[in-house]
Scaffold this motif. Structure first.
Motif, PDB file in Angstrom:
ATOM      1  N   ASP A  62       0.861  -1.177   0.000  1.00 40.46           N
ATOM      2  CA  ASP A  62       0.000   0.000   0.000  1.00 40.46           C
ATOM      3  C   ASP A  62       0.905   1.237   0.000  1.00 40.46           C
ATOM      4  N   PHE A  63       0.879   2.007  -1.099  1.00 43.50           N
ATOM      5  CA  PHE A  63       1.698   3.209  -1.223  1.00 43.50           C
ATOM      6  C   PHE A  63       0.867   4.436  -0.879  1.00 43.50           C
ATOM      7  N   ARG A  64       1.395   5.267   0.013  1.00 40.99           N
ATOM      8  CA  ARG A  64       0.717   6.494   0.444  1.00 40.99           C
ATOM      9  C   ARG A  64       1.717   7.637   0.444  1.00 40.99           C
ATOM     10  N   GLY A  65       1.198   8.859   0.416  1.00 37.92           N
ATOM     11  CA  GLY A  65       2.067  10.015   0.560  1.00 37.92           C
ATOM     12  C   GLY A  65       2.316  10.755  -0.734  1.00 37.92           C
ATOM     13  N   ALA A  66       3.464  11.410  -0.796  1.00 37.10           N
ATOM     14  CA  ALA A  66       3.787  12.355  -1.864  1.00 37.10           C
ATOM     15  C   ALA A  66       4.100  11.703  -3.207  1.00 37.10           C
ATOM     16  N   TRP A  67       4.596  10.467  -3.198  1.00 34.81           N
ATOM     17  CA  TRP A  67       5.096   9.856  -4.421  1.00 34.81           C
ATOM     18  C   TRP A  67       4.255   8.666  -4.866  1.00 34.81           C
TER      19      TRP A  67
ATOM     20  N   ILE B 171      11.108   7.710   2.546  1.00 35.20           N
ATOM     21  CA  ILE B 171      10.007   6.790   2.774  1.00 35.20           C
ATOM     22  C   ILE B 171      10.137   6.178   4.160  1.00 35.20           C
ATOM     23  N   ARG B 172       9.020   5.731   4.672  1.00 41.22           N
ATOM     24  CA  ARG B 172       8.996   4.925   5.883  1.00 41.22           C
ATOM     25  C   ARG B 172       7.824   3.974   5.751  1.00 41.22           C
ATOM     26  N   GLY B 173       7.852   2.925   6.532  1.00 38.52           N
ATOM     27  CA  GLY B 173       6.753   1.978   6.437  1.00 38.52           C
ATOM     28  C   GLY B 173       6.950   0.790   7.343  1.00 38.52           C
TER      29      GLY B 173
ATOM     30  N   ARG C 114       4.767  -3.752   3.473  1.00 41.38           N
ATOM     31  CA  ARG C 114       3.309  -3.850   3.488  1.00 41.38           C
ATOM     32  C   ARG C 114       2.719  -2.464   3.232  1.00 41.38           C
ATOM     33  N   THR C 115       3.250  -1.458   3.935  1.00 43.41           N
ATOM     34  CA  THR C 115       2.828  -0.072   3.751  1.00 43.41           C
ATOM     35  C   THR C 115       4.072   0.789   3.557  1.00 43.41           C
ATOM     36  N   VAL C 116       4.033   1.659   2.556  1.00 45.34           N
ATOM     37  CA  VAL C 116       5.112   2.614   2.307  1.00 45.34           C
ATOM     38  C   VAL C 116       4.505   4.005   2.276  1.00 45.34           C
ATOM     39  N   TYR C 117       5.020   4.880   3.121  1.00 39.98           N
ATOM     40  CA  TYR C 117       4.577   6.271   3.162  1.00 39.98           C
ATOM     41  C   TYR C 117       5.750   7.135   2.726  1.00 39.98           C
TER      42      TYR C 117
END
Length: 154
Positions: A3-8, A83-85, A134-137
């Motif tokens: 699941d990709f979230r955030g600016a990119w 990134i963080r996640g 699993r999740t990348v912000y």
């Protein structure tokens, strides 16, 4: 599936991970439940982060006990971005030191240094750490800081 979230976008995250030579910070749990953070070199392959470390490293024992992690790859200089996640890891042998050799080339630019020779020593057992996000912000403060994000800062 990540699941990709955030600016990119996913592609922009992939580009950042392939271009940035910033180590990954991985947070894991020690057997007593307390948190532990370790910094490792990584490479980005097929949607996962791959690291290598000595088979006797504490982090290997911690990850065998609990494969869930959090991670961060971010610039230390302006403009702040990265990134963080969270995700899970799989451990396997890197007996041929394929991952390690690639990481040495990526971060040191070759295998001629004393550090590279020590890491590649035949007596050293290596473990491959494959982190499946699993999740990348993602975040990028370039605009806020008045800097174009195409100016690479690492």
């Amino acid at each position: 599936m990540t699941d990709f979230r955030g600016a990119w976008s996913e592609d922009e995250v992939a580009t950042f991970l392939q271009e940035a030579t910033i180590p990954v910070r991985i947070a894991t749990h020690r057997p007593d439940g307390s948190l532990w953070v370790v910094t490792l070199w990584y490479r980005y392959r097929d949607g996962a982060l791959e690291c290598a470390t000595g088979a006797n490293a504490d982090v290997v024992r911690f990850l065998r006990n609990d494969p869930t992690v959090a991670f961060d790859i971010s610039t230390n200089d302006i403009p702040y971005r990265g990134i963080r996640g969270n995700g899970t890891v799989e451990l396997s042998s890197d007996s041929e030191k394929e991952v390690l050799r690639d990481l040495i080339e990526r971060y040191l630019g070759g295998t001629d240094s004393s550090l590279a020779r020590r890491l590649l020593d035949d007596d050293r057992d290596e473990v491959r750490i494959r982190l499946e996000p699993r999740t990348v912000y993602s975040w990028d403060y370039s605009e806020r800081m008045g800097t174009d994000s195409s100016e690479k800062s690492e």
